[in-house]
Design a protein around this motif. Structure first.
Motif, PDB file in Angstrom:
ATOM      1  N   VAL A 101     -32.059 -63.319   5.489  1.00 35.60           N
ATOM      2  CA  VAL A 101     -30.452 -63.794   4.805  1.00 35.60           C
ATOM      3  C   VAL A 101     -29.605 -62.893   5.111  1.00 35.60           C
ATOM      4  O   VAL A 101     -29.684 -61.567   5.101  1.00 35.60           O
ATOM      5  CB  VAL A 101     -30.924 -63.775   3.259  1.00 35.60           C
ATOM      6  N   VAL A 102     -28.443 -63.417   5.455  1.00 32.71           N
ATOM      7  CA  VAL A 102     -26.930 -62.321   5.825  1.00 32.71           C
ATOM      8  C   VAL A 102     -25.925 -63.081   5.027  1.00 32.71           C
ATOM      9  O   VAL A 102     -25.731 -64.113   4.899  1.00 32.71           O
ATOM     10  CB  VAL A 102     -26.722 -62.575   7.338  1.00 32.71           C
ATOM     11  N   THR A 103     -25.378 -62.182   4.209  1.00 26.89           N
ATOM     12  CA  THR A 103     -24.306 -62.791   3.160  1.00 26.89           C
ATOM     13  C   THR A 103     -23.309 -61.880   3.209  1.00 26.89           C
ATOM     14  O   THR A 103     -23.103 -60.570   3.487  1.00 26.89           O
ATOM     15  CB  THR A 103     -24.763 -62.905   1.789  1.00 26.89           C
ATOM     16  N   ALA A 104     -21.844 -62.416   2.927  1.00 25.57           N
ATOM     17  CA  ALA A 104     -20.622 -61.661   2.531  1.00 25.57           C
ATOM     18  C   ALA A 104     -20.458 -61.797   1.118  1.00 25.57           C
ATOM     19  O   ALA A 104     -19.233 -61.308   0.809  1.00 25.57           O
ATOM     20  CB  ALA A 104     -19.671 -62.439   3.352  1.00 25.57           C
ATOM     21  N   ASN A 105     -21.226 -62.180   0.351  1.00 24.62           N
ATOM     22  CA  ASN A 105     -21.159 -62.587  -1.105  1.00 24.62           C
ATOM     23  C   ASN A 105     -21.080 -61.307  -1.839  1.00 24.62           C
ATOM     24  O   ASN A 105     -22.239 -60.986  -2.439  1.00 24.62           O
ATOM     25  CB  ASN A 105     -21.817 -63.430  -1.630  1.00 24.62           C
ATOM     26  N   LYS A 106     -19.956 -60.609  -2.387  1.00 24.74           N
ATOM     27  CA  LYS A 106     -20.309 -59.392  -3.032  1.00 24.74           C
ATOM     28  C   LYS A 106     -20.475 -59.670  -4.476  1.00 24.74           C
ATOM     29  O   LYS A 106     -21.189 -58.886  -5.057  1.00 24.74           O
ATOM     30  CB  LYS A 106     -18.982 -58.354  -2.977  1.00 24.74           C
ATOM     31  N   LEU A 128     -29.264 -58.597   4.698  1.00 26.96           N
ATOM     32  CA  LEU A 128     -28.213 -57.727   5.336  1.00 26.96           C
ATOM     33  C   LEU A 128     -26.902 -58.383   4.611  1.00 26.96           C
ATOM     34  O   LEU A 128     -26.694 -59.552   4.503  1.00 26.96           O
ATOM     35  CB  LEU A 128     -28.232 -57.910   6.746  1.00 26.96           C
ATOM     36  N   PHE A 129     -25.835 -57.510   4.418  1.00 24.11           N
ATOM     37  CA  PHE A 129     -24.656 -57.671   3.741  1.00 24.11           C
ATOM     38  C   PHE A 129     -23.541 -56.634   4.079  1.00 24.11           C
ATOM     39  O   PHE A 129     -22.675 -56.359   3.433  1.00 24.11           O
ATOM     40  CB  PHE A 129     -24.980 -57.580   2.129  1.00 24.11           C
ATOM     41  N   GLU A 130     -23.649 -56.351   5.394  1.00 23.19           N
ATOM     42  CA  GLU A 130     -22.370 -55.492   6.049  1.00 23.19           C
ATOM     43  C   GLU A 130     -21.148 -56.190   5.527  1.00 23.19           C
ATOM     44  O   GLU A 130     -20.101 -55.434   5.270  1.00 23.19           O
ATOM     45  CB  GLU A 130     -22.473 -55.546   7.667  1.00 23.19           C
ATOM     46  N   ALA A 131     -21.012 -57.343   5.782  1.00 23.86           N
ATOM     47  CA  ALA A 131     -19.670 -58.049   5.419  1.00 23.86           C
ATOM     48  C   ALA A 131     -19.174 -58.296   4.082  1.00 23.86           C
ATOM     49  O   ALA A 131     -18.026 -58.631   3.692  1.00 23.86           O
ATOM     50  CB  ALA A 131     -19.642 -59.331   5.810  1.00 23.86           C
ATOM     51  N   SER A 132     -20.019 -57.687   3.074  1.00 26.89           N
ATOM     52  CA  SER A 132     -19.782 -57.791   1.499  1.00 26.89           C
ATOM     53  C   SER A 132     -18.780 -56.873   1.202  1.00 26.89           C
ATOM     54  O   SER A 132     -17.931 -56.892  -0.035  1.00 26.89           O
ATOM     55  CB  SER A 132     -20.949 -57.828   0.651  1.00 26.89           C
ATOM     56  N   VAL A 133     -18.742 -55.727   1.642  1.00 24.89           N
ATOM     57  CA  VAL A 133     -17.788 -54.826   1.492  1.00 24.89           C
ATOM     58  C   VAL A 133     -17.256 -53.918   2.749  1.00 24.89           C
ATOM     59  O   VAL A 133     -17.779 -53.580   3.684  1.00 24.89           O
ATOM     60  CB  VAL A 133     -18.427 -53.595   0.946  1.00 24.89           C
ATOM     61  N   THR A 315     -26.720 -60.773  11.748  1.00 24.91           N
ATOM     62  CA  THR A 315     -27.725 -61.954  12.049  1.00 24.91           C
ATOM     63  C   THR A 315     -28.573 -61.306  13.140  1.00 24.91           C
ATOM     64  O   THR A 315     -29.981 -61.508  12.940  1.00 24.91           O
ATOM     65  CB  THR A 315     -27.031 -63.152  12.356  1.00 24.91           C
ATOM     66  N   ILE A 316     -27.890 -60.808  14.119  1.00 24.23           N
ATOM     67  CA  ILE A 316     -28.663 -60.191  15.509  1.00 24.23           C
ATOM     68  C   ILE A 316     -29.679 -59.109  14.663  1.00 24.23           C
ATOM     69  O   ILE A 316     -31.067 -59.160  15.068  1.00 24.23           O
ATOM     70  CB  ILE A 316     -27.732 -59.489  16.340  1.00 24.23           C
ATOM     71  N   ASP A 317     -29.187 -58.225  13.763  1.00 19.14           N
ATOM     72  CA  ASP A 317     -30.142 -57.010  13.180  1.00 19.14           C
ATOM     73  C   ASP A 317     -31.161 -57.800  12.434  1.00 19.14           C
ATOM     74  O   ASP A 317     -32.289 -57.273  12.427  1.00 19.14           O
ATOM     75  CB  ASP A 317     -29.175 -56.371  12.656  1.00 19.14           C
ATOM     76  N   LEU A 326     -34.137 -52.808   4.801  1.00 22.00           N
ATOM     77  CA  LEU A 326     -34.126 -53.097   3.445  1.00 22.00           C
ATOM     78  C   LEU A 326     -33.723 -51.937   2.911  1.00 22.00           C
ATOM     79  O   LEU A 326     -34.233 -50.834   2.964  1.00 22.00           O
ATOM     80  CB  LEU A 326     -35.628 -53.769   2.715  1.00 22.00           C
ATOM     81  N   PRO A 327     -32.801 -51.768   1.963  1.00 22.64           N
ATOM     82  CA  PRO A 327     -32.648 -50.670   1.143  1.00 22.64           C
ATOM     83  C   PRO A 327     -33.481 -50.358   0.424  1.00 22.64           C
ATOM     84  O   PRO A 327     -34.455 -50.859  -0.195  1.00 22.64           O
ATOM     85  CB  PRO A 327     -31.111 -50.911   0.301  1.00 22.64           C
ATOM     86  N   THR A 328     -33.621 -48.862   0.154  1.00 25.34           N
ATOM     87  CA  THR A 328     -34.437 -47.956  -0.693  1.00 25.34           C
ATOM     88  C   THR A 328     -33.852 -48.322  -2.192  1.00 25.34           C
ATOM     89  O   THR A 328     -32.988 -47.572  -2.453  1.00 25.34           O
ATOM     90  CB  THR A 328     -34.860 -46.473  -0.296  1.00 25.34           C
TER      91      THR A 328
END
Length: 333
Positions: A101-106, A128-133, A315-317, A326-328
Motif C-alpha cells: 500500500v502506498v498512500t498520500a492520505n494524511k 509507504l506514505f512519503e506523499a502524506s506530508v 510504489t517502486i520502493d 515499515l516504521p518501528t
C-alpha cells in the motif's frame, strides 16, 4: 531482467490523474532507471466515466475495491482518494489481501496509524506514505535515515501550503483574509471548503504522523493543540512586518521530560528565523536529533506533480523493499 508491477489506483481526481500522466510520460525512463515496468490495471472511482476520462480503458474502471483485491496481478494499491473513509477501510483490506500500500492520505493515516502498521506487519507488506506530508519533499526518507542513529526530540515547521500562501499575500500585498483565501482557491491551493487547511486540521494530521514516527508510538491528531489562521488579524500581520518577522502557522512537536507536546497555531516568527522567509505555498520542516542537530527540509509541500512523484517513488520502493521499510512503532497488545 525487467519486472512488471501491476498497480491499482484508488481515486482518479487531481492527484490520481497526475499519477497516471506521470507513469504514461515516464514509463520508459522509469523502467530504465529502476528495472520496473509500471502498469496501472485498475482505477477506482465513484463514477466509472471518471476513470476513462483520466486515461484508463473502460475495462479498468471499477466502483468497488473487490475486483482489485481479487486480482493476483495487482502488487501495489496506490490510494489518492483523501478523507478518512472509505479510504482507511480500503487500505486495511488491501494489506490484508496481500497488496503493498502506498498512500498520500494524511487524515486516514494519522487516525489509523497503529492499526495500519499492525496490519502491514502481520501480512508482511509495505505501507509507504512519503506523499502524506510535504508532497515531493523527501521527508519520510530523511526521517527514516535520521532515526537509525538519532533520537528526534523536536519537529517544527510550516507543513500547510494553503495557509502559508494566505498569510504571505496578506503580509506582502495587504490583502484582507477573505480576498487572500479566494485567490488561493482560484490558484488551486485551497479547496472550495477550506476548513481543513485554515483551521489547522491538515497540519495537525501531518504533525501527528511525524511525531508518531519520532516517538515510536501512535500519537493521534486529537492530541494536537490546534488553532487555525482565521483568528489572525490585519494588525497582527502589520505588527509582525514592522518587527522584521512574519506570522506563520507553525506545527511543532517537542519532547519534554519524557512527554511529547504537539501544537499547531499561528505565531510570530522573528526575521532571524529561517521559517519567517518561507513564502507562498512552500513548506519547510526542521528535524532536531541528539546527534545530527537540526536538519531543515524545504520545498513544494503540495501540488499534483510533486505528490505524484512521491507516490510513484514509493510504489517502486514497496516492490523493491517490501515490509523492510515499515516504521518501528509500538503497537497495542
Amino acid at each position: 531482467m525487467m519486472q512488471t508491477v501491476g498497480i491499482a489506483l484508488l481515486g482518479v481526481g487531481t492527484i490520481g490523474s497526475a499519477v497516471l500522466r506521470t507513469i504514461a510520460a515516464e514509463r520508459e525512463a522509469l523502467a530504465q532507471r529502476t528495472g520496473f515496468a509500471l502498469e496501472v490495471r485498475w482505477g477506482l472511482a465513484r463514477h466509472p466515466e471518471r476513470v476513462v476520462q483520466a486515461g484508463l480503458p473502460e475495462w479498468a474502471a471499477t466502483t468497488s475495491i473487490d475486483p482489485i483485491l481479487e486480482d493476483p496481478t495487482v502488487a501495489v494499491v496506490v490510494e489518492a482518494m483523501g478523507g478518512e473513509e472509505p479510504a482507511a477501510t480500503y487500505l486495511k483490506r488491501a494489506l490484508t489481501a496481500g497488496k503493498h500500500v502506498v498512500t498520500a492520505n494524511k487524515e486516514a493515516l494519522s487516525k489509523h496509524f497503529a492499526e495500519l502498521v499492525d496490519t502491514a506487519r502481520r501480512h508482511q507488506r509495505a505501507l509507504l506514505f512519503e506523499a502524506s506530508v510535504g508532497a515531493g519533499i523527501p521527508l519520510m526518507a530523511s526521517l527514516r535515515q535520521l532515526l537509525m542513529v538519532n533520537r528526534i526530540y523536536r519537529i517544527r515547521g510550516i507543513v500547510n501550503g494553503t495557509t502559508n500562501y494566505i498569510l504571505t499575500v496578506m503580509a506582502e500585498e495587504g490583502m484582507p483574509y477573505q480576498e487572500a483565501l479566494r485567490e488561493a482557491q482560484r490558484l488551486g491551493y485551497a479547496e472550495p471548503d477550506p476548513t481543513a487547511d485554515v483551521e489547522g486540521y491538515d497540519a495537525a494530521y501531518k504533525l501527528s504522523i511525524l511525531a508518531s514516527l519520532a516517538a515510536g508510538r501512535h500519537i493521534r491528531p486529537d492530541y494536537v493543540e490546534r488553532r487555525g489562521i482565521t483568528t489572525v488579524t490585519p494588525d497582527q500581520i502589520l505588527d509582525a512586518r514592522a518587527r522584521g518577522g512574519a506570522m506563520k502557522l507553525i506545527a511543532q512537536a517537542e519532547l519534554f521530560d519524557g512527554s511529547w507536546h504537539l501544537s499547531v497555531q499561528p505565531v510570530f516568527v522573528p526575521g532571524s528565523d529561517l521559517l519567517a522567509h518561507v513564502r507562498l505555498n512552500l513548506n519547510a520542516i526542521e528535524l532536531t536529533g541528539d546527534r545530527v542537530g537540526t536538519v531543515v527540509l524545504y520545498g513544494p509541500g503540495a501540488g499534483p506533480a510533486p505528490t505524484a512523484s512521491a507516490l510513484i517513488a514509493d510504489t517502486i520502493d514497496a516492490v523493491r523493499f517490501g515490509a523492510a521499510l515499515l516504521p518501528t512503532l509500538e503497537l497495542p497488545a
